[in-house]
Enzyme design. Structure first.
Site, short mmCIF file in Angstrom:
data_model
loop_
_atom_site.label_atom_id
_atom_site.label_comp_id
_atom_site.label_asym_id
_atom_site.label_seq_id
_atom_site.Cartn_x
_atom_site.Cartn_y
_atom_site.Cartn_z
N CYS A 1 18.13 31.35 63.42
CA CYS A 1 17.72 29.57 63.31
C CYS A 1 16.55 29.43 63.78
O CYS A 1 15.94 28.59 62.50
CB CYS A 1 18.27 28.81 63.86
SG CYS A 1 20.63 29.32 63.18
N CYS B 1 19.17 30.84 67.61
CA CYS B 1 18.92 32.16 67.15
C CYS B 1 17.86 32.07 67.08
O CYS B 1 17.20 31.29 66.50
CB CYS B 1 20.92 33.01 67.14
SG CYS B 1 20.59 32.17 65.32
N GLU C 1 22.31 24.60 63.50
CA GLU C 1 21.05 24.28 63.24
C GLU C 1 20.68 24.40 61.48
O GLU C 1 19.81 24.20 60.89
CB GLU C 1 19.76 25.52 63.56
CG GLU C 1 19.60 25.47 65.40
CD GLU C 1 20.44 26.06 65.95
OE1 GLU C 1 20.46 26.52 67.10
OE2 GLU C 1 21.62 26.47 65.68
N HIS D 1 25.35 28.24 61.26
CA HIS D 1 24.66 27.55 62.23
C HIS D 1 24.76 26.21 62.61
O HIS D 1 24.33 25.82 61.43
CB HIS D 1 23.72 28.27 63.20
CG HIS D 1 24.50 29.59 63.28
ND1 HIS D 1 23.91 30.50 64.63
CD2 HIS D 1 24.89 30.32 62.82
CE1 HIS D 1 23.61 31.70 64.14
NE2 HIS D 1 24.95 31.93 64.05
#
Length: 157
Positions: free
Chosen positions: A86, A83, A55, A53
Site C-alpha cells: 500500500c 503495508c 488503502e 486492502h
C-alpha cells in the site's frame, strides 16, 4: 479535534462497519483540498483478492473520481499501519501524506502486523524469503520493450 484525527476517526468507523459484514478491521479515507475524495475498506475476504486492502480500494476509487492515476495533493488516512504494498502504491500515485491510527505493534497480537514484511523487504534480494531473479529475456521482433513503448508514446512521426 485536528483534521488528521477527524479523518482517522472516519477510517476507523469504516473499519468497524467492515467488521460488521465479516470483513477485516481496516478502512481508509483519501482527502484532497480538505474534502473526502474516496474511501475504501479491506475486501480481501469478500473478493479473495490479496491486494484488496482498504488503502488500495480507496486509491482505485480516488483515481476514478479524478480521472487520473496522479493523486498528487492527496492525503491518505488509514485505520491501520499501511503495508509495504500500500505504501508503494501510494508513492507511485503521488500521494504526499499518510496518517494511520493503529500501529503494527498494536496489530501484532492479533496477527494484523506487516512488520515482518517490512523487515524482509529491507534485506538484499538474495537474502529475502521470496526468490527474486532477474532473467534478461528479449523477443527477437522487439528487442527493447521499453524503447518500443516510448516510441509509441511519441505518436506517429
Amino acid at each position: 479535534m485536528s483534521e488528521a484525527q477527524r479523518f482517522l476517526c472516519e477510517a476507523i468507523a469504516l473499519a468497524e462497519a467492515n467488521m460488521e459484514t465479516g470483513g477485516r478491521p481496516f478502512g481508509a479515507v483519501i482527502v484532497k483540498d480538505g474534502a473526502v475524495l474516496a474511501t475504501g475498506v479491506n475486501e480481501i475476504l469478500s473478493t479473495n483478492d490479496p491486494t484488496a486492502h482498504a488503502e488500495l480500494m480507496a486509491l482505485r476509487a480516488a483515481s476514478q473520481a479524478l480521472g487520473s492515476p496522479n493523486l498528487a495533493g492527496c492525503a491518505v488516512y488509514a485505520s491501520g499501519h499501511p503495508c509495504p504494498m500500500c505504501i508503494a502504491a501510494m508513492r507511485l500515485a503521488g500521494v504526499g501524506e499518510v496518517y494511520y491510527a493503529y500501529s503494527n505493534e498494536d496489530g501484532a497480537p492479533y496477527g494484523l502486523s506487516t512488520a515482518a514484511v517490512y523487515a524482509d523487504l529491507a534485506k538484499p534480494f538474495a537474502e529475502q524469503s521470496m526468490k527474486i531473479s532477474h532473467v534478461p529475456v528479449r523477443l527477437e521482433a522487439h528487442a527493447d520493450l521499453y524503447a518500443e513503448w516510448k516510441r509509441r508514446q511519441a505518436g506517429p512521426a
